[in-house]
Enzyme design. Structure first.
Site, PDB file in Angstrom:
ATOM      1  N   ASP A  67       0.727  -1.200  -0.041  1.00 33.27           N
ATOM      2  CA  ASP A  67      -0.070  -0.104   0.011  1.00 33.27           C
ATOM      3  C   ASP A  67       0.865   1.252  -0.089  1.00 33.27           C
ATOM      4  O   ASP A  67       2.123   1.051  -0.011  1.00 33.27           O
ATOM      5  CB  ASP A  67      -0.882  -0.018   1.159  1.00 33.27           C
ATOM      6  CG  ASP A  67      -0.337  -0.339   2.435  1.00 33.27           C
ATOM      7  OD1 ASP A  67       0.933  -0.511   2.780  1.00 33.27           O
ATOM      8  OD2 ASP A  67      -0.977  -0.958   3.387  1.00 33.27           O
ATOM      9  N   ASN A 135      -7.431  -2.958  14.384  1.00 31.63           N
ATOM     10  CA  ASN A 135      -8.850  -3.378  14.028  1.00 31.63           C
ATOM     11  C   ASN A 135      -8.853  -4.438  13.133  1.00 31.63           C
ATOM     12  O   ASN A 135      -9.931  -4.859  12.644  1.00 31.63           O
ATOM     13  CB  ASN A 135      -9.550  -2.071  13.443  1.00 31.63           C
ATOM     14  CG  ASN A 135      -8.769  -1.523  12.206  1.00 31.63           C
ATOM     15  OD1 ASN A 135      -7.971  -2.340  11.636  1.00 31.63           O
ATOM     16  ND2 ASN A 135      -9.215  -0.502  11.462  1.00 31.63           N
ATOM     17  N   HIS A 137      -7.434  -4.914  10.383  1.00 31.36           N
ATOM     18  CA  HIS A 137      -6.850  -4.868   8.865  1.00 31.36           C
ATOM     19  C   HIS A 137      -5.767  -5.428   8.425  1.00 31.36           C
ATOM     20  O   HIS A 137      -4.696  -5.606   9.092  1.00 31.36           O
ATOM     21  CB  HIS A 137      -7.093  -3.207   8.527  1.00 31.36           C
ATOM     22  CG  HIS A 137      -5.895  -2.511   8.966  1.00 31.36           C
ATOM     23  ND1 HIS A 137      -6.044  -1.204   9.079  1.00 31.36           N
ATOM     24  CD2 HIS A 137      -4.619  -2.662   8.856  1.00 31.36           C
ATOM     25  CE1 HIS A 137      -4.832  -0.580   9.502  1.00 31.36           C
ATOM     26  NE2 HIS A 137      -3.774  -1.766   9.364  1.00 31.36           N
ATOM     27  N   GLU A 142      -9.809  -2.258   5.484  1.00 29.51           N
ATOM     28  CA  GLU A 142     -10.437  -1.925   6.767  1.00 29.51           C
ATOM     29  C   GLU A 142     -11.587  -2.815   7.103  1.00 29.51           C
ATOM     30  O   GLU A 142     -11.998  -3.421   5.988  1.00 29.51           O
ATOM     31  CB  GLU A 142     -10.743  -0.478   6.715  1.00 29.51           C
ATOM     32  CG  GLU A 142      -9.670   0.687   6.581  1.00 29.51           C
ATOM     33  CD  GLU A 142      -8.819   0.806   7.800  1.00 29.51           C
ATOM     34  OE1 GLU A 142      -8.631  -0.300   8.633  1.00 29.51           O
ATOM     35  OE2 GLU A 142      -8.238   1.876   8.132  1.00 29.51           O
TER      36      GLU A 142
HETATM   37  C1  F6R Z   1       1.340  -1.564   6.249  1.00 25.77           C
HETATM   38  C2  F6R Z   1       0.215  -2.119   6.384  1.00 25.77           C
HETATM   39  C3  F6R Z   1      -0.721  -2.239   7.364  1.00 25.77           C
HETATM   40  C4  F6R Z   1       0.126  -2.470   8.784  1.00 25.77           C
HETATM   41  C5  F6R Z   1      -0.631  -2.305  10.073  1.00 25.77           C
HETATM   42  C6  F6R Z   1       0.188  -2.634  11.237  1.00 25.77           C
HETATM   43  O1  F6R Z   1       1.956  -1.626   4.696  1.00 25.77           O
HETATM   44  O2  F6R Z   1      -0.399  -2.508   5.174  1.00 25.77           O
HETATM   45  O3  F6R Z   1      -1.672  -2.983   7.396  1.00 25.77           O
HETATM   46  O4  F6R Z   1       0.957  -3.497   8.534  1.00 25.77           O
HETATM   47  O5  F6R Z   1      -1.255  -1.226  10.119  1.00 25.77           O
HETATM   48  O6  F6R Z   1       1.044  -1.365  11.412  1.00 25.77           O
HETATM   49  P1  F6R Z   1       2.144  -1.285  12.439  1.00 25.77           P
HETATM   50  O7  F6R Z   1       3.038  -2.318  12.018  1.00 25.77           O
HETATM   51  O8  F6R Z   1       2.957  -0.138  12.248  1.00 25.77           O
HETATM   52  O9  F6R Z   1       1.728  -1.765  13.913  1.00 25.77           O
END
Ligand code: F6R
Length: 241
Positions: A67, A135, A137, A142
């Protein structure tokens, strides 16, 4: 789903790096799906160490990132383009043309989604690295996103913007939109490696492991995938038996 519980973040990163190294030993031209955020930083550090010790090379490796924020130029320090170069790509022998990161800026966002999606469909991701949102994701899919979703522009939830505000000066600077691989793209990978660290992830991990497959918890789709390894530290595993 194979679950590995590491003592701490260091061990989690080491175990995850062993999985990537094992793949590259068998397939030096593997295609990796990569994530950003705090969780994989330790994994990337271990991979850089192993590269410097000449245990692995990325010369033939291709990568696809999950992403990218919309509204941020590539050179913005918080863009995922900057993150990936800073955390990994600038320190290894990967070639720039083998790096794929979605672009989230410009007038033609629908076209950018279609182009990234076409590239993904033409590729086979051997190993997709994932983090997980508080959450549930994965990527920026989401809660409530269809399991059939392909690359798209997503409006980030207030919860995700709040969680990511630590990287910005204020919540107002956190982008509202992102371009992300859809769940359908993610689960097309041959193998999935999901990492979670810290107590804030414990409820999402509990839901992933004990909950039903349900679009309210995007990560729950991973239960249908034949080859998923989840590496947790003790805190992230604190709500599972
Ligand atoms: C990042 C992504 C997100 C993160 C998730 C956890 O490329 O796609 O799904 O993996 O938000 O983020 P952290 O590791 O910062 O807790």
């Amino acid at each position: 789903m194979k679950i590995i519980i590491a003592q701490d973040y260091q061990e989690l990163s080491e175990r995850a790096s062993q999985i990537v190294i094992g793949l590259l030993a068998n397939k030096p031209d593997a295609t990796l799906g990569l994530a950003t955020g705090s969780t994989p930083v330790g994994l990337y550090q271990k991979l850089i160490e192993k590269y410097k010790k000449q245990v692995i090379s990325f010369e033939k490796v291709k990568t696809f990132n999950l992403d990218e924020y919309c509204e941020l130029a590539q050179e913005h320090p918080q863009s995922y383009y900057s993150y990936m170069h800073h955390q990994l790509f600038n320190h290894i022998d990967i070639t720039e043309e083998n790096i794929n990161i979605p672009r989230g800026i410009g007038d033609e966002l629908t076209l950018l989604c279609r182009e990234y999606n076409e590239k993904l469909k033409a590729a086979t991701i051997d190993l997709q690295v994932l983090g997980i949102g508080n959450n549930g994701h994965i990527g920026f899919n989401e809660p409530g996103t269809s399991f059939d979703q392909e690359t798209f522009i997503v409006e980030l939830t207030p919860e995700t913007r709040e969680a990511n505000k630590r990287f910005f000066n204020s919540i107002d600077e956190v982008p509202r939109y992102a371009i992300t691989m859809g769940i359908k793209n993610i689960i097309a990978a041959n193998k999935i490696l999901l990492l979670a660290s810290g107590v804030a992830k414990a409820p999402a991990i509990k839901e992933l492991i004990y909950g039903k497959i349900n679009e309210k918890t995007p990560a729950s789709i991973l239960k249908k995938h034949p080859d998923v390894t989840v590496v947790l530290d003790r805190e992230a595993a604190s709500m599972i038996k």
